[in-house]
Design a protein around this motif. Sequence first.
Motif, mmCIF file in Angstrom:
data_model
loop_
_atom_site.group_PDB
_atom_site.id
_atom_site.type_symbol
_atom_site.label_atom_id
_atom_site.label_comp_id
_atom_site.label_asym_id
_atom_site.label_seq_id
_atom_site.Cartn_x
_atom_site.Cartn_y
_atom_site.Cartn_z
ATOM 1 N N GLU A 147 -5.539 -12.878 -3.081
ATOM 2 C CA GLU A 147 -6.767 -12.558 -3.795
ATOM 3 C C GLU A 147 -6.697 -11.141 -4.368
ATOM 4 O O GLU A 147 -5.861 -10.326 -3.969
ATOM 5 N N LYS A 148 -7.607 -10.841 -5.280
ATOM 6 C CA LYS A 148 -7.600 -9.529 -5.921
ATOM 7 C C LYS A 148 -7.915 -8.394 -4.947
ATOM 8 O O LYS A 148 -7.545 -7.250 -5.203
ATOM 9 N N ASP A 149 -8.567 -8.718 -3.824
ATOM 10 C CA ASP A 149 -8.822 -7.691 -2.800
ATOM 11 C C ASP A 149 -7.680 -7.588 -1.798
ATOM 12 O O ASP A 149 -7.805 -6.908 -0.779
ATOM 13 N N LEU A 150 -6.576 -8.303 -2.097
ATOM 14 C CA LEU A 150 -5.330 -8.295 -1.323
ATOM 15 C C LEU A 150 -5.410 -9.081 -0.018
ATOM 16 O O LEU A 150 -4.486 -9.029 0.798
ATOM 17 N N THR A 151 -6.474 -9.831 0.202
ATOM 18 C CA THR A 151 -6.476 -10.794 1.297
ATOM 19 C C THR A 151 -5.648 -12.010 0.865
ATOM 20 O O THR A 151 -5.498 -12.283 -0.327
ATOM 21 N N ILE A 152 -5.100 -12.704 1.857
ATOM 22 C CA ILE A 152 -4.210 -13.832 1.574
ATOM 23 C C ILE A 152 -4.754 -15.082 2.256
ATOM 24 O O ILE A 152 -5.019 -15.085 3.468
ATOM 25 N N ARG A 153 -4.915 -16.148 1.475
ATOM 26 C CA ARG A 153 -5.380 -17.431 2.001
ATOM 27 C C ARG A 153 -4.222 -18.425 2.075
ATOM 28 O O ARG A 153 -3.392 -18.483 1.168
ATOM 29 N N THR A 154 -4.200 -19.228 3.135
ATOM 30 C CA THR A 154 -3.299 -20.373 3.190
ATOM 31 C C THR A 154 -4.057 -21.567 2.628
ATOM 32 O O THR A 154 -5.126 -21.930 3.136
ATOM 33 N N VAL A 155 -3.509 -22.196 1.578
ATOM 34 C CA VAL A 155 -4.242 -23.256 0.879
ATOM 35 C C VAL A 155 -3.686 -24.647 1.187
ATOM 36 O O VAL A 155 -4.444 -25.570 1.461
ATOM 37 N N ILE A 156 -2.373 -24.813 1.131
ATOM 38 C CA ILE A 156 -1.750 -26.102 1.431
ATOM 39 C C ILE A 156 -0.622 -25.858 2.428
ATOM 40 O O ILE A 156 0.254 -25.030 2.194
ATOM 41 N N GLU A 157 -0.627 -26.584 3.541
ATOM 42 C CA GLU A 157 0.399 -26.433 4.564
ATOM 43 C C GLU A 157 1.398 -27.582 4.519
ATOM 44 O O GLU A 157 1.236 -28.549 3.764
ATOM 45 N N ASN A 158 2.453 -27.487 5.335
ATOM 46 C CA ASN A 158 3.487 -28.522 5.470
ATOM 47 C C ASN A 158 4.146 -28.852 4.134
ATOM 48 O O ASN A 158 4.387 -30.010 3.798
ATOM 49 N N VAL A 159 4.461 -27.807 3.389
ATOM 50 C CA VAL A 159 5.133 -27.934 2.105
ATOM 51 C C VAL A 159 6.640 -27.768 2.336
ATOM 52 O O VAL A 159 7.063 -26.922 3.119
ATOM 53 N N SER A 160 7.451 -28.585 1.643
ATOM 54 C CA SER A 160 8.902 -28.488 1.828
ATOM 55 C C SER A 160 9.558 -27.512 0.866
ATOM 56 O O SER A 160 10.414 -26.722 1.253
ATOM 57 N N CYS A 161 9.164 -27.557 -0.403
ATOM 58 C CA CYS A 161 9.717 -26.621 -1.388
ATOM 59 C C CYS A 161 8.639 -26.326 -2.422
ATOM 60 O O CYS A 161 8.528 -27.037 -3.436
ATOM 61 N N SER A 162 7.847 -25.303 -2.163
ATOM 62 C CA SER A 162 6.748 -24.962 -3.062
ATOM 63 C C SER A 162 7.297 -24.527 -4.410
ATOM 64 O O SER A 162 8.161 -23.661 -4.494
ATOM 65 N N ASN A 163 6.788 -25.135 -5.478
ATOM 66 C CA ASN A 163 7.356 -24.854 -6.789
ATOM 67 C C ASN A 163 6.277 -24.730 -7.858
ATOM 68 O O ASN A 163 5.355 -23.956 -7.724
ATOM 69 N N GLY A 164 6.382 -25.486 -8.951
ATOM 70 C CA GLY A 164 5.598 -25.237 -10.151
ATOM 71 C C GLY A 164 4.097 -25.216 -9.962
ATOM 72 O O GLY A 164 3.527 -25.963 -9.162
ATOM 73 N N LEU A 165 3.462 -24.339 -10.744
ATOM 74 C CA LEU A 165 2.007 -24.212 -10.794
ATOM 75 C C LEU A 165 1.574 -24.142 -12.248
ATOM 76 O O LEU A 165 2.253 -23.544 -13.080
ATOM 77 N N ALA A 166 0.440 -24.748 -12.552
ATOM 78 C CA ALA A 166 -0.118 -24.659 -13.902
ATOM 79 C C ALA A 166 -1.591 -25.026 -13.834
ATOM 80 O O ALA A 166 -2.042 -25.726 -12.912
ATOM 81 N N TRP A 167 -2.342 -24.555 -14.828
ATOM 82 C CA TRP A 167 -3.758 -24.876 -14.942
ATOM 83 C C TRP A 167 -4.037 -25.448 -16.326
ATOM 84 O O TRP A 167 -3.400 -25.072 -17.316
ATOM 85 N N SER A 168 -5.008 -26.333 -16.390
ATOM 86 C CA SER A 168 -5.414 -26.919 -17.666
ATOM 87 C C SER A 168 -6.094 -25.851 -18.525
ATOM 88 O O SER A 168 -6.564 -24.825 -18.007
ATOM 89 N N PRO A 169 -6.186 -26.068 -19.844
ATOM 90 C CA PRO A 169 -6.811 -25.058 -20.713
ATOM 91 C C PRO A 169 -8.238 -24.702 -20.325
ATOM 92 O O PRO A 169 -8.661 -23.563 -20.524
ATOM 93 N N ASP A 170 -8.979 -25.649 -19.762
ATOM 94 C CA ASP A 170 -10.361 -25.359 -19.369
ATOM 95 C C ASP A 170 -10.464 -24.847 -17.931
ATOM 96 O O ASP A 170 -11.577 -24.601 -17.431
#
Length: 304
Positions: A144-167
């Motif tokens: 986060e912008k205040d430098l806190t860190i959240r765990t969002v998804i666990e039990n991931v094998s190889c975390s990779n691509g991220l993208a967001w839709s235009p909206d």
Amino acid sequence: MPSKLYIQGRLSIVAQAEVLLHTKAVLGEGPSWDEKNGLLIWVDIEGKVLHTYKPDSGEVTAKTLSQRIGAAVPRASGGVVLAMQDGFYAYDPTGDELTFLGNPAGRKEETRFNDGKCDAAGRFWAGTMSLHGKPEQGALYCLEKDLTIRTVIENVSCSNGLAWSPDNRTMYYIDSPTKKVMAYDYDLATGELSNGRTAIDVTIEGAVPDGMTCDAEGMIWVALWGGYGIYRWNPVTGELLLKVDVAANQSSSCCFGGDELTDLYITSARVGIAEADLAEQPHAGALCVYRSQVKGLPTYAFGG
């Protein structure tokens, strides 16, 4: 000119990327576009190198750091933020100063950060993977912008691509061994995910999805590791629209850059390829570019 080819039984368009820089990266990854400085940033994870390229002047830099670097993003206040093997760091290239920002609580041992990207609100999302190929050792985190860190998804094998839709109402995410691109409803105000579902099943033999980006039309561009290219899909219908051929089997990630956001920069890797096989793909590890007729979405800077 693009040609036509049947891929997975569907008529699709095939285009060709050009080799831009013969970097011979061991594991090129994580390209991002620094719009403020007209600068492409990317990393060689195993080489521990932070690369930059300035298209206007052709200037290239390569800075070797002390740890593996999974991803690098521009920082709104200057410099870059890195997801490194031991956590999140800020790096000021002018003073060659590396500052530790934090490491997720409960993170499993013998893991490293891999791909990462910022959302439009300035949060830095990055995930981890096992250093030894063990499944479900990683996780997806949010700095986060205040430098806190959240765990969002666990039990991931190889975390990779991220993208967001235009909206910014949908987030796409790849855990490579699943061979799926997942879609989540996304709340930009809170950074919360919900309603996870499969957007794309990658059924191309020998290939797994790696890094990705989204364009202004809402289509996703996915690098296929083991697939010699970038594939453009409609994430709503599942239709495969385009393959961009890359002269490297291990295409790893991509992002849009340039003044008009129509230059698709593509990273690749040579890790794990035998010397005899490298003779057949001498451009493995190169930085490539595809001049698209479709405008991409910007790389967002970290806001903290």
